[in-house]
Design an enzyme around this catalytic site. Structure first.
Site, PDB file in Angstrom:
ATOM      1  N   ASP A 176       3.611  12.791  15.962  1.00 42.01           N
ATOM      2  CA  ASP A 176       3.742  12.932  14.612  1.00 42.01           C
ATOM      3  C   ASP A 176       2.510  12.875  13.816  1.00 42.01           C
ATOM      4  OD1 ASP A 176       5.099  12.811  12.063  1.00 42.01           O
ATOM      5  OD2 ASP A 176       5.490  10.843  12.150  1.00 42.01           O
TER       6      ASP A 176
ATOM      7  N   GLU B 230       7.620  -0.437   5.039  1.00 45.16           N
ATOM      8  CA  GLU B 230       6.476  -0.648   4.190  1.00 45.16           C
ATOM      9  C   GLU B 230       5.242  -0.861   4.856  1.00 45.16           C
ATOM     10  OE1 GLU B 230       9.482  -2.491   0.845  1.00 45.16           O
ATOM     11  OE2 GLU B 230       8.048  -3.716   1.997  1.00 45.16           O
ATOM     12  N   VAL B 231       4.011  -0.547   4.204  1.00 40.31           N
ATOM     13  CA  VAL B 231       2.711  -0.594   4.561  1.00 40.31           C
ATOM     14  C   VAL B 231       2.056  -1.703   3.759  1.00 40.31           C
ATOM     15  CG1 VAL B 231       0.493  -0.026   5.361  1.00 40.31           C
ATOM     16  CG2 VAL B 231       2.420   1.453   6.016  1.00 40.31           C
TER      17      VAL B 231
ATOM     18  N   LYS C 177       2.454  -3.132   8.958  1.00 38.13           N
ATOM     19  CA  LYS C 177       3.443  -2.221   8.575  1.00 38.13           C
ATOM     20  C   LYS C 177       4.694  -3.087   9.265  1.00 38.13           C
ATOM     21  CE  LYS C 177       3.214   1.793  10.345  1.00 38.13           C
ATOM     22  NZ  LYS C 177       3.484   3.171   9.231  1.00 38.13           N
TER      23      LYS C 177
ATOM     24  N   LEU D 126       0.842  -1.175   0.136  1.00 36.20           N
ATOM     25  CA  LEU D 126      -0.028  -0.162  -0.306  1.00 36.20           C
ATOM     26  C   LEU D 126       0.753   1.293  -0.226  1.00 36.20           C
ATOM     27  CD1 LEU D 126      -2.487  -0.957   2.604  1.00 36.20           C
ATOM     28  CD2 LEU D 126      -2.658  -1.259   0.182  1.00 36.20           C
TER      29      LEU D 126
END
Length: 546
Positions: free
Chosen positions: A399, A293-294, A308, A286
């Protein structure tokens, strides 16, 4: 988390004043967790009436609750915000009281029970958390069931129209979904009166079009219920039945129960927390960022999840596991739930899968490109709702930006990656000046001195508001990170974006106050945004002929 690559007018009308009775949270520089200066502090912050730092102020008298836990009803709405053993305290479950299924459930492991909505259970053991051992009355089989999928038989929680602890705004979001007709309704706990309920009905009129009316259901000392004093009922069930037959003073007769959405289970299954890597199948990439990465994937061959993956060395597995234990207890319908972890490197974080991806991509490349201001403000209100919960729990995100908000069906927004930024060990990130650090979203005291608090999250939220109204434009266009830091320190603030009402820009500027404790609370921001287009209307309608 970290650096992620991304494929009308109502304003604060009184001068903002910090509340001397409501000190700001202490710095969370070294620890993501409870603020020791706030332990024991009441979640209900009290202050002067014209104080943006308190939602109980007189400035937003019609604000919805910031304590909404689950937007889609069912027994899950009885859950507290942290892990609990029994969502029905006081209910005897050792075979004396039967429970009924509120939703269908397909077993995910050999220890689970599959069941259909309406099935009945005898509870064998409800003391081990969110998954109860039960015997199906229908089949005689034994196994584990998710406790938020059942309710005591013949109780109000088992009624299809009862949505439990749901706020006014979430009720409106559900009732106004496409496909619902005039007269669609639900009953929920009253936000303002203990022991009372609210009836929310979808209505229509020529002036306002589709809208929702709310009626307070009051309780008699004798135990009965009423909306208007001339029509009293022994039970809520009888009250609802009466108003399905006659409007009798309401805006419209009750016609259809509001459709519900099956809630997420609390975790993947019983004892499925630290899971083997082999139980996960990565299926569709994704996104990719600086630290991993996801993926969309499947757990145990049965359950769709988001995964994740973190690059080795991103963070200490021990520190991550300790943090994850805290994160999994932060339960709120506007936070992406943490399901499970693979705690050896490469670390995997398993969460709910949100079908529309990140808010940033949604705004730039998805359906979000076509959204109008009311929808954008509503998405902002949802994010503020989740952050108000983090604020009440004395945690911080660190964040907060559109890349770390995920979008689901019907414009549902959930906050992701809360707290993880503190654990990143990459030098380019920890230096706070490197390319991987999100300078443009970070409050100056956090970027320069590492002073991260809930008030630095408020600053970031102001930046996120600009991302929403500009459909994903990078903040401070044309400026590099170093320039942003220097200019902001000198007092520069982004001008009002094109098409943005001045009152919304005024809220952004409040979030960007130089002194952290002069910035509003998320509780206040949530109230401001939820009532942005409706501040002149009363929260509850009177029934005719009171």
């Amino acid at each position: 988390m970290g650096c992620v690559k991304s494929k009308e007018d109502k304003g604060p009308t009184q001068k903002y004043r910090p509340d001397p009775t409501n000190p700001t949270p202490g710095s969370h520089m070294g620890l993501y967790g409870p603020d020791p200066t706030q332990m024991g502090q009441s979640p209900a912050l009290k202050g002067p009436t014209n104080n943006y730092n308190s939602r109980s102020s007189g400035l937003t008298p019609f604000g919805g609750s910031s304590s909404v836990i689950t937007p889609f009803g069912g027994a899950s709405s009885s859950f507290s915000t942290v892990a609990v053993n029994n969502p029905f305290p006081g209910v005897v479950t050792g075979g004396v009281t039967f429970f009924v299924a509120l939703y269908d459930y397909e077993a995910r492991t050999s220890d689970d029970l599959s069941f259909s909505k309406g099935d009945r259970f005898q509870i064998i053991n409800n003391t081990e958390g969110d998954w109860w051992e039960a015997r199906s009355i229908n089949t005689g089989q034994k196994g584990y069931i998710p406790s938020n999928y059942v309710a005591p038989a013949d109780s109000i929680q088992a009624e299809e129209w009862y949505f439990g602890k749901m706020g006014r705004k979430d009720a409106e979001r559900l009732l106004l979904l496409p496909g619902n007709q005039r007269g669609t309704f639900l009953v929920r706990e009253s936000e303002t009166t203990k022991g009372a309920y609210s009836l929310s009905i979808r209505d229509w009129d020529e002036m306002k079009g589709d809208n929702v009316k709310h009626y307070k259901i009051r309780k008699l000392d004798s135990g009965g219920y009423y909306i208007t004093t001339r029509a009293q009922f022994d039970t809520l069930q009888k009250l609802v039945k009466h108003y399905t037959e006659h409007a009798d003073g309401l805006c419209y007769r009750l016609t259809t129960v509001c459709p519900t959405v099956k809630p997420q289970t609390q975790g993947l299954a019983k004892d499925a927390w630290e899971i083997p890597r082999e139980s996960l199948r990565l299926e569709l990439k994704l996104g990719q960022g600086c630290f991993g990465e996801v993926w969309m994937g499947t757990w145990n061959g049965t359950t769709k999840v988001a995964i994740k993956t973190l690059k080795p060395g991103t963070m200490s597995p021990e520190a991550f596991l300790q943090e994850a234990q805290i994160m999994k207890k932060l339960r709120h319908d506007k936070l992406v739930p943490l399901y499970a972890v693979v705690s050896e490197e490469p670390i995997y974080i398993v969460t709910e899968y949100m079908g529309k991806g990140s808010l940033l991509d949604f705004l730039k490349e998805g359906e979000g490109k076509y959204l109008k201001l009311p929808q954008l403000v509503d998405m902002a209100a949802q994010i503020a709702d989740g952050m108000a919960f983090i604020e009440r729990m004395n945690y911080i995100h660190r964040d907060l930006r559109a890349a770390n908000i995920l979008v689901g069906d019907n414009l549902v927004c959930k906050i992701a990656d809360f707290g993880l930024a503190r654990l990143i060990e990459d030098n380019e990130y920890t230096a706070r000046q490197g390319a991987k650090f999100p300078i443009k979203w970070t409050a100056p005291e956090a970027a320069l001195y590492g002073r991260f608090t809930i008030k630095s999250d408020v600053w970031s939220f102001g930046i996120l508001l600009t991302e929403l109204v500009t459909k994903g434009r990078v903040p401070y266009p044309g400026m590099v990170n170093r320039e942003v830091l220097e200019q902001v320190e000198r007092g520069y603030r982004m001008p009002c974006p094109q098409g943005c009402p001045e009152s919304l820009h005024e809220m952004m500027r409040l979030c960007w106050k130089k002194e952290p404790d002069e910035r509003p609370t998320f509780e206040y921001i949530q109230s401001f945004l939820e009532d942005y287009f409706t501040a002149t209307e009363p929260q509850y309608q009177p029934g005719d002929n009171l």
